[in-house]
Write a protein that holds these residues in place. Structure first.
Motif, PDB file in Angstrom:
ATOM      1  N   LYS A 140     -34.706  -0.525  76.300  1.00 44.64           N
ATOM      2  CA  LYS A 140     -33.550   0.121  75.308  1.00 44.64           C
ATOM      3  C   LYS A 140     -33.068  -1.167  74.415  1.00 44.64           C
ATOM      4  O   LYS A 140     -32.766  -2.467  75.242  1.00 44.64           O
ATOM      5  CB  LYS A 140     -32.304   0.654  75.907  1.00 44.64           C
ATOM      6  N   LEU A 141     -33.164  -1.103  73.150  1.00 39.82           N
ATOM      7  CA  LEU A 141     -32.705  -2.052  72.451  1.00 39.82           C
ATOM      8  C   LEU A 141     -31.146  -1.724  71.992  1.00 39.82           C
ATOM      9  O   LEU A 141     -30.884  -0.719  71.418  1.00 39.82           O
ATOM     10  CB  LEU A 141     -33.406  -2.018  71.185  1.00 39.82           C
ATOM     11  N   ASP A 142     -30.165  -2.890  72.169  1.00 39.92           N
ATOM     12  CA  ASP A 142     -28.876  -2.234  71.924  1.00 39.92           C
ATOM     13  C   ASP A 142     -28.487  -3.475  70.791  1.00 39.92           C
ATOM     14  O   ASP A 142     -28.678  -4.509  71.079  1.00 39.92           O
ATOM     15  CB  ASP A 142     -28.150  -2.764  73.363  1.00 39.92           C
ATOM     16  N   TYR A 143     -27.624  -2.588  69.717  1.00 38.61           N
ATOM     17  CA  TYR A 143     -27.170  -3.692  68.821  1.00 38.61           C
ATOM     18  C   TYR A 143     -25.745  -3.516  68.653  1.00 38.61           C
ATOM     19  O   TYR A 143     -25.340  -2.440  68.913  1.00 38.61           O
ATOM     20  CB  TYR A 143     -27.917  -2.841  67.341  1.00 38.61           C
ATOM     21  N   ARG A 144     -25.289  -4.632  68.122  1.00 37.54           N
ATOM     22  CA  ARG A 144     -23.979  -4.793  67.610  1.00 37.54           C
ATOM     23  C   ARG A 144     -23.866  -5.438  66.302  1.00 37.54           C
ATOM     24  O   ARG A 144     -24.639  -6.056  65.988  1.00 37.54           O
ATOM     25  CB  ARG A 144     -23.077  -5.525  68.660  1.00 37.54           C
ATOM     26  N   VAL A 145     -22.637  -5.358  65.673  1.00 41.01           N
ATOM     27  CA  VAL A 145     -22.385  -5.766  64.417  1.00 41.01           C
ATOM     28  C   VAL A 145     -22.031  -7.071  64.567  1.00 41.01           C
ATOM     29  O   VAL A 145     -20.723  -7.325  65.446  1.00 41.01           O
ATOM     30  CB  VAL A 145     -21.826  -5.003  63.414  1.00 41.01           C
ATOM     31  N   LEU A 146     -22.385  -8.185  63.986  1.00 40.27           N
ATOM     32  CA  LEU A 146     -21.834  -9.570  64.193  1.00 40.27           C
ATOM     33  C   LEU A 146     -20.748  -9.827  63.123  1.00 40.27           C
ATOM     34  O   LEU A 146     -20.842 -10.578  62.142  1.00 40.27           O
ATOM     35  CB  LEU A 146     -23.170 -10.504  63.891  1.00 40.27           C
ATOM     36  N   GLY A 147     -19.585  -9.360  63.544  1.00 39.12           N
ATOM     37  CA  GLY A 147     -18.241  -9.697  62.903  1.00 39.12           C
ATOM     38  C   GLY A 147     -18.454  -9.207  61.433  1.00 39.12           C
ATOM     39  O   GLY A 147     -19.143  -8.389  60.880  1.00 39.12           O
ATOM     40  N   ARG A 148     -17.627 -10.163  60.605  1.00 39.90           N
ATOM     41  CA  ARG A 148     -17.678  -9.665  58.997  1.00 39.90           C
ATOM     42  C   ARG A 148     -19.048 -10.050  58.512  1.00 39.90           C
ATOM     43  O   ARG A 148     -19.122  -9.685  57.314  1.00 39.90           O
ATOM     44  CB  ARG A 148     -16.617 -10.450  58.429  1.00 39.90           C
ATOM     45  N   THR A 149     -20.037 -10.723  59.337  1.00 43.65           N
ATOM     46  CA  THR A 149     -21.278 -10.911  58.434  1.00 43.65           C
ATOM     47  C   THR A 149     -21.825  -9.502  58.088  1.00 43.65           C
ATOM     48  O   THR A 149     -22.928  -9.620  57.221  1.00 43.65           O
ATOM     49  CB  THR A 149     -22.144 -11.713  59.427  1.00 43.65           C
ATOM     50  N   GLY A 150     -21.568  -8.559  59.070  1.00 44.72           N
ATOM     51  CA  GLY A 150     -22.215  -7.192  58.717  1.00 44.72           C
ATOM     52  C   GLY A 150     -23.816  -7.214  59.426  1.00 44.72           C
ATOM     53  O   GLY A 150     -24.341  -5.936  59.414  1.00 44.72           O
ATOM     54  N   LEU A 151     -24.268  -8.441  59.812  1.00 42.42           N
ATOM     55  CA  LEU A 151     -25.501  -8.258  60.396  1.00 42.42           C
ATOM     56  C   LEU A 151     -25.752  -7.652  61.763  1.00 42.42           C
ATOM     57  O   LEU A 151     -24.762  -7.763  62.543  1.00 42.42           O
ATOM     58  CB  LEU A 151     -25.903  -9.709  60.769  1.00 42.42           C
ATOM     59  N   LYS A 152     -26.722  -6.547  61.849  1.00 35.04           N
ATOM     60  CA  LYS A 152     -26.945  -5.866  63.032  1.00 35.04           C
ATOM     61  C   LYS A 152     -27.911  -6.759  63.822  1.00 35.04           C
ATOM     62  O   LYS A 152     -29.048  -6.942  63.540  1.00 35.04           O
ATOM     63  CB  LYS A 152     -27.404  -4.443  62.677  1.00 35.04           C
ATOM     64  N   VAL A 153     -27.415  -7.202  65.019  1.00 35.29           N
ATOM     65  CA  VAL A 153     -28.069  -8.021  66.131  1.00 35.29           C
ATOM     66  C   VAL A 153     -28.081  -7.203  67.382  1.00 35.29           C
ATOM     67  O   VAL A 153     -27.151  -6.496  67.678  1.00 35.29           O
ATOM     68  CB  VAL A 153     -27.568  -9.240  65.929  1.00 35.29           C
ATOM     69  N   THR A 154     -29.202  -7.550  67.946  1.00 35.33           N
ATOM     70  CA  THR A 154     -29.561  -7.015  69.414  1.00 35.33           C
ATOM     71  C   THR A 154     -28.520  -7.791  70.333  1.00 35.33           C
ATOM     72  O   THR A 154     -28.370  -9.096  70.069  1.00 35.33           O
ATOM     73  CB  THR A 154     -30.998  -7.434  69.691  1.00 35.33           C
ATOM     74  N   THR A 155     -28.147  -7.161  71.158  1.00 33.36           N
ATOM     75  CA  THR A 155     -27.271  -7.897  72.224  1.00 33.36           C
ATOM     76  C   THR A 155     -27.717  -9.101  72.878  1.00 33.36           C
ATOM     77  O   THR A 155     -27.100  -9.764  73.279  1.00 33.36           O
ATOM     78  CB  THR A 155     -26.552  -7.071  73.070  1.00 33.36           C
ATOM     79  N   VAL A 156     -28.846  -8.917  73.013  1.00 29.94           N
ATOM     80  CA  VAL A 156     -29.739 -10.011  73.791  1.00 29.94           C
ATOM     81  C   VAL A 156     -30.498 -10.706  72.564  1.00 29.94           C
ATOM     82  O   VAL A 156     -31.353  -9.949  71.957  1.00 29.94           O
ATOM     83  CB  VAL A 156     -30.654  -9.446  74.903  1.00 29.94           C
ATOM     84  N   GLY A 157     -30.146 -12.073  72.300  1.00 31.21           N
ATOM     85  CA  GLY A 157     -30.728 -12.717  71.534  1.00 31.21           C
ATOM     86  C   GLY A 157     -32.000 -13.640  72.221  1.00 31.21           C
ATOM     87  O   GLY A 157     -32.166 -13.429  73.480  1.00 31.21           O
ATOM     88  N   PHE A 158     -32.076 -14.782  71.498  1.00 29.26           N
ATOM     89  CA  PHE A 158     -33.077 -15.723  71.892  1.00 29.26           C
ATOM     90  C   PHE A 158     -32.786 -17.368  71.775  1.00 29.26           C
ATOM     91  O   PHE A 158     -32.759 -17.540  70.522  1.00 29.26           O
ATOM     92  CB  PHE A 158     -34.413 -15.380  71.287  1.00 29.26           C
ATOM     93  N   GLY A 159     -32.469 -18.040  72.620  1.00 28.59           N
ATOM     94  CA  GLY A 159     -32.261 -19.205  72.338  1.00 28.59           C
ATOM     95  C   GLY A 159     -33.513 -20.026  72.614  1.00 28.59           C
ATOM     96  O   GLY A 159     -34.198 -19.957  73.742  1.00 28.59           O
ATOM     97  N   CYS A 160     -33.814 -20.867  71.650  1.00 30.08           N
ATOM     98  CA  CYS A 160     -35.245 -21.365  71.457  1.00 30.08           C
ATOM     99  C   CYS A 160     -35.445 -22.705  71.939  1.00 30.08           C
ATOM    100  O   CYS A 160     -36.677 -23.421  72.210  1.00 30.08           O
ATOM    101  CB  CYS A 160     -35.847 -21.204  70.275  1.00 30.08           C
ATOM    102  N   MET A 161     -34.160 -23.274  72.351  1.00 31.71           N
ATOM    103  CA  MET A 161     -33.945 -24.830  72.621  1.00 31.71           C
ATOM    104  C   MET A 161     -35.116 -25.511  73.498  1.00 31.71           C
ATOM    105  O   MET A 161     -35.826 -26.547  73.288  1.00 31.71           O
ATOM    106  CB  MET A 161     -32.762 -25.278  73.279  1.00 31.71           C
ATOM    107  N   ILE A 162     -35.301 -24.658  74.860  1.00 34.26           N
ATOM    108  CA  ILE A 162     -36.277 -25.486  75.606  1.00 34.26           C
ATOM    109  C   ILE A 162     -37.466 -24.289  75.801  1.00 34.26           C
ATOM    110  O   ILE A 162     -38.515 -24.573  76.887  1.00 34.26           O
ATOM    111  CB  ILE A 162     -35.617 -25.615  77.113  1.00 34.26           C
ATOM    112  N   THR A 163     -37.844 -23.815  74.924  1.00 32.85           N
ATOM    113  CA  THR A 163     -39.050 -22.833  74.656  1.00 32.85           C
ATOM    114  C   THR A 163     -40.052 -23.672  74.467  1.00 32.85           C
ATOM    115  O   THR A 163     -40.071 -24.362  73.556  1.00 32.85           O
ATOM    116  CB  THR A 163     -38.986 -21.745  73.940  1.00 32.85           C
ATOM    117  N   SER A 164     -41.139 -23.609  74.983  1.00 36.36           N
ATOM    118  CA  SER A 164     -42.238 -24.639  74.821  1.00 36.36           C
ATOM    119  C   SER A 164     -43.610 -23.718  74.314  1.00 36.36           C
ATOM    120  O   SER A 164     -44.406 -24.584  73.830  1.00 36.36           O
ATOM    121  CB  SER A 164     -42.669 -25.458  76.010  1.00 36.36           C
TER     122      SER A 164
END
Lengths: 279, 395
Positions: B50-74
């Motif tokens: 299941k992909l679950d979306y929420r609106v990111l505040g006043r930006t209006g951007l619709k984002v998945t509730t799980v995103g991706f932190g790329c910092m240590i992805t190799s």
């Protein structure tokens, strides 16, 4: 027992004091210390490298010692990170190097720039960051002078990890240490990746041949349609959506191979070349 | 003064909050199961996520509730796979691997750039430096705009100067960024309300996880109520990964699903629009995807409670409530940290060195001399025991 404990404390304290010999602003005439030396461990590195600490931790960060030097209107932050071993220090250097700039023979490897430098020697990863009064000034000579003096005081290996020599040299673009999940595959815990004009090669050293056999079995199970190939002691090739043509083999306790090749057969041809270079 | 909430009260309250927001919307992703496809980590090939979306505040951007932190992805293939799976929020920073991370993210996202929300950060100390960073980020990310551009790792309002805000606003006008934000790991309970009052930030990227106290919950709620988009990081609390094999709780805390429980705890907070767990491999990606749209189970709650129970007697949350509480004037939080160097990280010499840097009247204190300890940690740290251990080890 108590005496032994006291001895240990004395030795550890002495070791810490000695380690700071490589932090000296007077290595280069005209520079003076500005403020006290700083020291961070894994649990408070975020106080200094806020937002960037995880990058250090993933390479086995143990602790950091640093000093700020000043000369005229310029300041220079020198930070020495002690990593878990020399390979990790080199890995930290390789992960952070500027691929548009040449790598110099400084310790295991280094880069000297106009207002900064990085290099690795032994288990130490060193960063020099200058904030110059004139943002356009070229202080390469100063950076190099600090690096050379620090090298004299830092202990440890000055040659890159031996495994890097095993990679095929033709069309080699870059090499690096991946500290976790090589190719995004959990079984390949930690290893080297070489990028080529086309595709990438990997080298993962397991603790024993038995452990490597187990990794190979698990990997083969991941790839639907994998077929055996005669490379090293055992091998397979497959085509995968995100890794394209792939060939993985085992030679003793080494698991290695090629990925992101146009066809699985291409990967197998390159893998055979790599296998021949592994002692 | 902040209300004193016991750790157990906080835990109970936190774990019983309602699941998911009314505004959440669902979609589905089916793992690739074509012959020869890399099904790495797909334990149940063909099962739908299941992909679950929420609106990111006043930006209006619709984002998945799980995103991706790329910092240590190799490996970029993990990012590519995540984008194909439907994750649509990816986070990087100018400083990650001196820009190499931005380059990898760009290569991995490729043509999907327009379909995803991309954020990066600058740690530059002034307007000119920020503008230089932004141009470099645009180049490395191979894009003509950044969706959210954060000031990186700010701990208090004094670290956010007017010229930095000007740089963000100018970048907006120039179309180089769509929204302005601040990322923060510490001092958040004070900084976030300040950001709300300032009214110029669209998004806050905050460290938020199940080990935090109710004050942080309040700060997040304040931001969300004001229309600020909330993105959570450090959602796995780090600690779950640092449990040592010698710990009696090791088996329980490292069992499959332990990290997922921590992620679900945050995803189920309605004031959080999305999360950016660091993802290094396909298995972790598959597991994280399961957090979307799933409720925190009784088993999850037990796992998190067990972890809190394990760290409670020794884990200092740096809340500052012990400041000035010791009748002998000991800087309790500092001594706890020095002890962590020795006990938690095996850095005895460092712990002792820092301890001996304290004032002589503090290193001379012996907690056993006090009839009763005046320091009562609201989070359950056994302060007197820990201080006595530090004195035994270091003094």
């Amino acid at each position: 027992m108590r005496a032994a404990g006291l001895m240990l404390i004395v030795l550890l304290a002495a070791g810490t004091a000695g380690a700071q010999d490589y932090l000296d602003c007077h290595f280069v005439p005209g520079w003076e210390p500005s403020g006290a030396k700083r020291q961070y461990a894994a649990d408070n590195l975020f106080e200094y490298k806020d937002g960037g600490a995880e990058g250090y931790l993933s390479f086995g960060f143990v602790r950091m010692q640093g000093i700020t030097c000043a000369s005229g209107g310029n300041t220079l932050d020198i930070d020495v990170s002690e990593m878990s071993d020399a390979d990790s220090a080199y890995g930290m250097f390789a992960a952070n190097l500027d691929s548009s700039q040449p790598v110099a023979k400084i310790g295991m490897g280094g880069q000297i720039q106009k207002q900064g430098a990085t290099f690795a020697k032994g288990k130490y990863y060193v960063e020099l960051v200058e904030v110059a009064a004139n943002p356009d000034s070229d202080d390469t000579a100063t950076m190099r002078a600090f690096a050379v003096k620090m090298l004299e005081h830092l202990e440890g290996r000055e040659t890159p990890p031996a495994a890097l020599e095993w990679f095929v040299k033709e069309d080699l673009a870059s090499t690096r240490l991946v500290p976790e999940s090589v190719l995004g595959l959990r079984e390949l815990k930690r290893g080297y990746v070489a990028k080529y004009k086309q595709g990438q090669a990997i080298l993962v050293q397991e603790e024993s041949a038995e452990a490597a056999v187990s990794v190979m079995k698990s990997l083969k199970d991941r790839f639907a349609g994998a077929t055996s190939v005669t490379v090293g002691d055992e091998g397979f090739q497959a085509t995968a959506k995100y890794l394209d043509g792939i060939c993985i083999f085992r030679k003793g306790k080494i698991v290695a191979g090629y990925a992101n090749m146009p066809l699985a057969q291409d990967a197998a041809i390159q893998a055979a070349k790599l296998a021949a270079r592994i002692p | 003064m902040a209300p004193k909430t016991s750790r157990r009260d906080f835990l109970s309250a936190g774990l019983m909050l309602p699941v998911a927001s009314a505004g959440s919307k669902m979609g589905f992703w089916k793992p690739d199961e074509t012959a020869g496809a890399n099904t790495a980590g797909a334990k149940t090939p063909g099962s739908e996520v299941k992909l679950d979306y929420r609106v990111l505040g006043r930006t209006g951007l619709k984002v998945t509730t799980v995103g991706f932190g790329c910092m240590i992805t190799s490996d970029g293939s993990v990012i590519e796979r995540a984008a194909d799976a439907g994750i649509n929020y990816f986070d990087t920073a100018r400083s990650y691997q001196h820009g190499n991370n931005e380059r990898m993210v760009a290569a991995a996202l490729g043509a999907k750039r327009k379909q995803i929300v991309l954020s990066t950060k600058t740690h530059a100390p002034d307007k000119a430096g920020m503008q230089q960073h932004l141009d470099q980020s645009l180049k490395e990310l191979n894009t003509d705009y950044i969706d959210i551009w954060y000031l990186h790792a700010r701990s208090n309002a004094t670290e956010i100067h007017d010229d930095m805000i000007e740089a963000q606003q100018l970048a907006k006008q120039q179309g180089k960024i769509r929204f302005a934000g601040v990322s923060t790991h510490s001092g958040q309970k004070e900084l976030i309300p300040w950001m709300v009052q300032k009214g110029v930030f669209d998004v806050v990227l905050a460290a938020y996880n199940f080990t935090m106290d109710a004050g942080m919950e309040q700060a997040i709620a304040t931001a969300a109520k004001a229309g600020m988009g909330v993105v959570a990081m450090k959602v796995m609390a780090g600690g779950l990964r640092s449990v040592k094999p010698s710990d009696p709780m090791y088996q329980k805390l490292t069992q499959p699903g332990a990290l997922l429980a921590a992620l679900k705890w945050v995803v189920n907070k309605p004031n959080v629009a999305t999360t950016i767990p660091s993802i290094t491999d396909n298995d972790q990606l598959e597991e994280n995807l399961k957090a979307m749209g799933s409720q925190l189970s009784a088993g999850d709650q037990k796992l998190l409670a067990a972890h809190l129970e394990m760290i409670r007697p020794v884990y200092c949350r740096l809340c500052g409530q012990c400041d000035g509480a010791c009748q002998k004037g000991l800087p309790v939080a500092d001594v706890l940290r020095f002890l962590t160097y020795a006990d938690g990280y095996g850095q005895f010499a460092l712990g002792r060195e820092r301890f001996l840097e304290l004032a002589a009247e503090h290193t001379a204190v012996r907690c056993g001399d006090c009839a009763e300890c005046t320091v009562q940690c609201p989070h359950g740290v056994h302060v007197a025991d820990r201080m006595a251990r530090a004195q035994e080890l270091f003094a």
